[in-house]
Design a protein around this motif. Structure first.
Motif, PDB file in Angstrom:
ATOM      1  N   ASN A  29      26.759  35.835  26.206  1.00  0.00           N
ATOM      2  CA  ASN A  29      27.349  36.580  25.076  1.00  0.00           C
ATOM      3  C   ASN A  29      26.406  37.622  24.480  1.00  0.00           C
ATOM      4  O   ASN A  29      26.257  37.719  23.264  1.00  0.00           O
ATOM      5  N   VAL A  30      25.770  38.396  25.334  1.00  0.00           N
ATOM      6  CA  VAL A  30      24.929  39.514  24.895  1.00  0.00           C
ATOM      7  C   VAL A  30      25.862  40.701  24.646  1.00  0.00           C
ATOM      8  O   VAL A  30      26.630  41.080  25.524  1.00  0.00           O
ATOM      9  N   ARG A  31      25.811  41.298  23.481  1.00  0.00           N
ATOM     10  CA  ARG A  31      26.759  42.357  23.128  1.00  0.00           C
ATOM     11  C   ARG A  31      26.396  43.738  23.684  1.00  0.00           C
ATOM     12  O   ARG A  31      27.267  44.510  24.044  1.00  0.00           O
ATOM     13  N   SER A  32      25.139  44.077  23.742  1.00  0.00           N
ATOM     14  CA  SER A  32      24.724  45.433  24.083  1.00  0.00           C
ATOM     15  C   SER A  32      24.722  45.689  25.587  1.00  0.00           C
ATOM     16  O   SER A  32      23.929  45.104  26.330  1.00  0.00           O
ATOM     17  N   ALA A  33      25.582  46.594  26.030  1.00  0.00           N
ATOM     18  CA  ALA A  33      25.634  46.963  27.446  1.00  0.00           C
ATOM     19  C   ALA A  33      24.332  47.620  27.888  1.00  0.00           C
ATOM     20  O   ALA A  33      23.901  47.446  29.034  1.00  0.00           O
ATOM     21  N   LEU A  34      23.689  48.365  26.992  1.00  0.00           N
ATOM     22  CA  LEU A  34      22.423  49.014  27.343  1.00  0.00           C
ATOM     23  C   LEU A  34      21.318  47.980  27.557  1.00  0.00           C
ATOM     24  O   LEU A  34      20.506  48.106  28.475  1.00  0.00           O
ATOM     25  N   ASN A  35      21.293  46.939  26.735  1.00  0.00           N
ATOM     26  CA  ASN A  35      20.314  45.862  26.925  1.00  0.00           C
ATOM     27  C   ASN A  35      20.583  45.106  28.219  1.00  0.00           C
ATOM     28  O   ASN A  35      19.650  44.743  28.946  1.00  0.00           O
ATOM     29  N   VAL A  36      21.844  44.865  28.514  1.00  0.00           N
ATOM     30  CA  VAL A  36      22.202  44.171  29.759  1.00  0.00           C
ATOM     31  C   VAL A  36      21.769  45.011  30.966  1.00  0.00           C
ATOM     32  O   VAL A  36      21.199  44.490  31.921  1.00  0.00           O
ATOM     33  N   GLY A  37      21.997  46.308  30.910  1.00  0.00           N
ATOM     34  CA  GLY A  37      21.569  47.193  31.996  1.00  0.00           C
ATOM     35  C   GLY A  37      20.064  47.160  32.182  1.00  0.00           C
ATOM     36  O   GLY A  37      19.561  47.151  33.309  1.00  0.00           O
ATOM     37  N   SER A  38      19.342  47.138  31.090  1.00  0.00           N
ATOM     38  CA  SER A  38      17.881  47.052  31.149  1.00  0.00           C
ATOM     39  C   SER A  38      17.440  45.736  31.782  1.00  0.00           C
ATOM     40  O   SER A  38      16.487  45.694  32.570  1.00  0.00           O
ATOM     41  N   PRO A  60      28.945  44.521  35.475  1.00  0.00           N
ATOM     42  CA  PRO A  60      29.265  45.681  36.319  1.00  0.00           C
ATOM     43  C   PRO A  60      30.726  45.808  36.726  1.00  0.00           C
ATOM     44  O   PRO A  60      31.175  46.900  37.051  1.00  0.00           O
ATOM     45  N   ASN A  61      31.478  44.731  36.699  1.00  0.00           N
ATOM     46  CA  ASN A  61      32.881  44.791  37.115  1.00  0.00           C
ATOM     47  C   ASN A  61      33.839  44.632  35.944  1.00  0.00           C
ATOM     48  O   ASN A  61      34.997  44.285  36.136  1.00  0.00           O
ATOM     49  N   GLY A  62      33.361  44.873  34.750  1.00  0.00           N
ATOM     50  CA  GLY A  62      34.211  44.661  33.586  1.00  0.00           C
ATOM     51  C   GLY A  62      33.941  45.652  32.479  1.00  0.00           C
ATOM     52  O   GLY A  62      33.328  46.705  32.701  1.00  0.00           O
ATOM     53  N   PRO A  63      34.383  45.304  31.275  1.00  0.00           N
ATOM     54  CA  PRO A  63      34.169  46.178  30.119  1.00  0.00           C
ATOM     55  C   PRO A  63      32.674  46.451  29.907  1.00  0.00           C
ATOM     56  O   PRO A  63      31.852  45.566  30.066  1.00  0.00           O
ATOM     57  N   GLY A  64      32.366  47.681  29.578  1.00  0.00           N
ATOM     58  CA  GLY A  64      30.981  48.053  29.326  1.00  0.00           C
ATOM     59  C   GLY A  64      30.220  48.483  30.561  1.00  0.00           C
ATOM     60  O   GLY A  64      29.028  48.779  30.492  1.00  0.00           O
ATOM     61  N   ALA A  65      30.905  48.533  31.715  1.00  0.00           N
ATOM     62  CA  ALA A  65      30.228  48.857  32.978  1.00  0.00           C
ATOM     63  C   ALA A  65      29.598  50.252  32.958  1.00  0.00           C
ATOM     64  O   ALA A  65      28.511  50.453  33.509  1.00  0.00           O
ATOM     65  N   THR A  66      30.237  51.201  32.305  1.00  0.00           N
ATOM     66  CA  THR A  66      29.712  52.568  32.275  1.00  0.00           C
ATOM     67  C   THR A  66      28.401  52.636  31.497  1.00  0.00           C
ATOM     68  O   THR A  66      27.422  53.230  31.964  1.00  0.00           O
ATOM     69  N   LYS A  67      28.366  52.007  30.332  1.00  0.00           N
ATOM     70  CA  LYS A  67      27.128  52.001  29.533  1.00  0.00           C
ATOM     71  C   LYS A  67      26.041  51.197  30.236  1.00  0.00           C
ATOM     72  O   LYS A  67      24.877  51.580  30.225  1.00  0.00           O
ATOM     73  N   LEU A  68      26.423  50.083  30.833  1.00  0.00           N
ATOM     74  CA  LEU A  68      25.466  49.252  31.565  1.00  0.00           C
ATOM     75  C   LEU A  68      24.811  50.077  32.675  1.00  0.00           C
ATOM     76  O   LEU A  68      23.595  50.037  32.860  1.00  0.00           O
ATOM     77  N   LYS A  70      24.225  53.184  32.850  1.00  0.00           N
ATOM     78  CA  LYS A  70      23.283  54.194  32.355  1.00  0.00           C
ATOM     79  C   LYS A  70      21.865  53.657  32.248  1.00  0.00           C
ATOM     80  O   LYS A  70      20.903  54.362  32.500  1.00  0.00           O
ATOM     81  N   SER A  71      21.728  52.395  31.882  1.00  0.00           N
ATOM     82  CA  SER A  71      20.377  51.848  31.752  1.00  0.00           C
ATOM     83  C   SER A  71      19.968  51.005  32.960  1.00  0.00           C
ATOM     84  O   SER A  71      18.782  50.766  33.156  1.00  0.00           O
ATOM     85  N   ALA A  72      20.918  50.569  33.774  1.00  0.00           N
ATOM     86  CA  ALA A  72      20.575  49.767  34.962  1.00  0.00           C
ATOM     87  C   ALA A  72      20.018  50.639  36.080  1.00  0.00           C
ATOM     88  O   ALA A  72      19.293  50.149  36.951  1.00  0.00           O
ATOM     89  N   LEU A  73      20.349  51.926  36.065  1.00  0.00           N
ATOM     90  CA  LEU A  73      19.836  52.888  37.043  1.00  0.00           C
ATOM     91  C   LEU A  73      20.025  52.440  38.490  1.00  0.00           C
ATOM     92  O   LEU A  73      19.145  52.588  39.332  1.00  0.00           O
ATOM     93  N   GLY A  74      21.184  51.856  38.779  1.00  0.00           N
ATOM     94  CA  GLY A  74      21.510  51.463  40.145  1.00  0.00           C
ATOM     95  C   GLY A  74      21.217  50.020  40.488  1.00  0.00           C
ATOM     96  O   GLY A  74      21.637  49.529  41.534  1.00  0.00           O
ATOM     97  N   ALA A  75      20.515  49.319  39.632  1.00  0.00           N
ATOM     98  CA  ALA A  75      20.173  47.918  39.919  1.00  0.00           C
ATOM     99  C   ALA A  75      21.417  47.052  40.041  1.00  0.00           C
ATOM    100  O   ALA A  75      21.424  46.073  40.783  1.00  0.00           O
ATOM    101  N   GLN A  76      22.495  47.427  39.363  1.00  0.00           N
ATOM    102  CA  GLN A  76      23.727  46.644  39.417  1.00  0.00           C
ATOM    103  C   GLN A  76      24.369  46.692  40.805  1.00  0.00           C
ATOM    104  O   GLN A  76      25.210  45.868  41.133  1.00  0.00           O
ATOM    105  N   TYR A  77      23.961  47.650  41.637  1.00  0.00           N
ATOM    106  CA  TYR A  77      24.494  47.753  43.001  1.00  0.00           C
ATOM    107  C   TYR A  77      23.705  46.933  44.008  1.00  0.00           C
ATOM    108  O   TYR A  77      24.231  46.561  45.046  1.00  0.00           O
TER     109      TYR A  77
END
Length: 104
Positions: A29-38, A60-68, A70-77
């Motif tokens: 239940n982490v709210r910040s997509a940018l923190n999750v991407g990091s 990556p496959n749900g709400p917030g994927a676009t913001k995630l 931005k900070s994941a820089l491809g790691a989600q792939y």
């Protein structure tokens, strides 16, 4: 400068043998997509086995994927990930997969 084919082959073999540490991080239940991407980016850099998200945590496959992204820089792939609706489902999955659980 000329490099021989052997050194190129050795370098590509070393890259393909990336060590993966048997450590999975669970984001509950982490709210910040940018923190999750990091965290995805850091987990990839540390060669963790997987990131698990639960509840309202952006993934990556749900709400917030676009913001995630931005900070994941491809790691989600490149980093395996899985989302569960509840933390209990994630815990059950980890226990069935023979992981030891440590809470922070």
């Amino acid at each position: 400068r000329h490099s021989d084919d052997n050194s190129i082959n050795n370098e590509s073999k070393a890259i393909s043998r990336k060590v993966v540490h048997p450590l999975i991080i669970v984001l509950d239940n982490v709210r910040s997509a940018l923190n999750v991407g990091s965290i995805f980016r850091t987990s990839d850099a540390c060669a963790l086995a997987m990131v698990i998200t639960t509840g309202i945590t952006p993934h990556p496959n749900g709400p917030g994927a676009t913001k995630l992204a931005k900070s994941a820089l491809g790691a989600q792939y490149v980093l395996p990930h899985q989302h569960f609706d509840t933390t209990q489902q994630a815990i059950d999955f980890l226990i069935q997969s023979n992981y030891h659980l440590v809470g922070l």
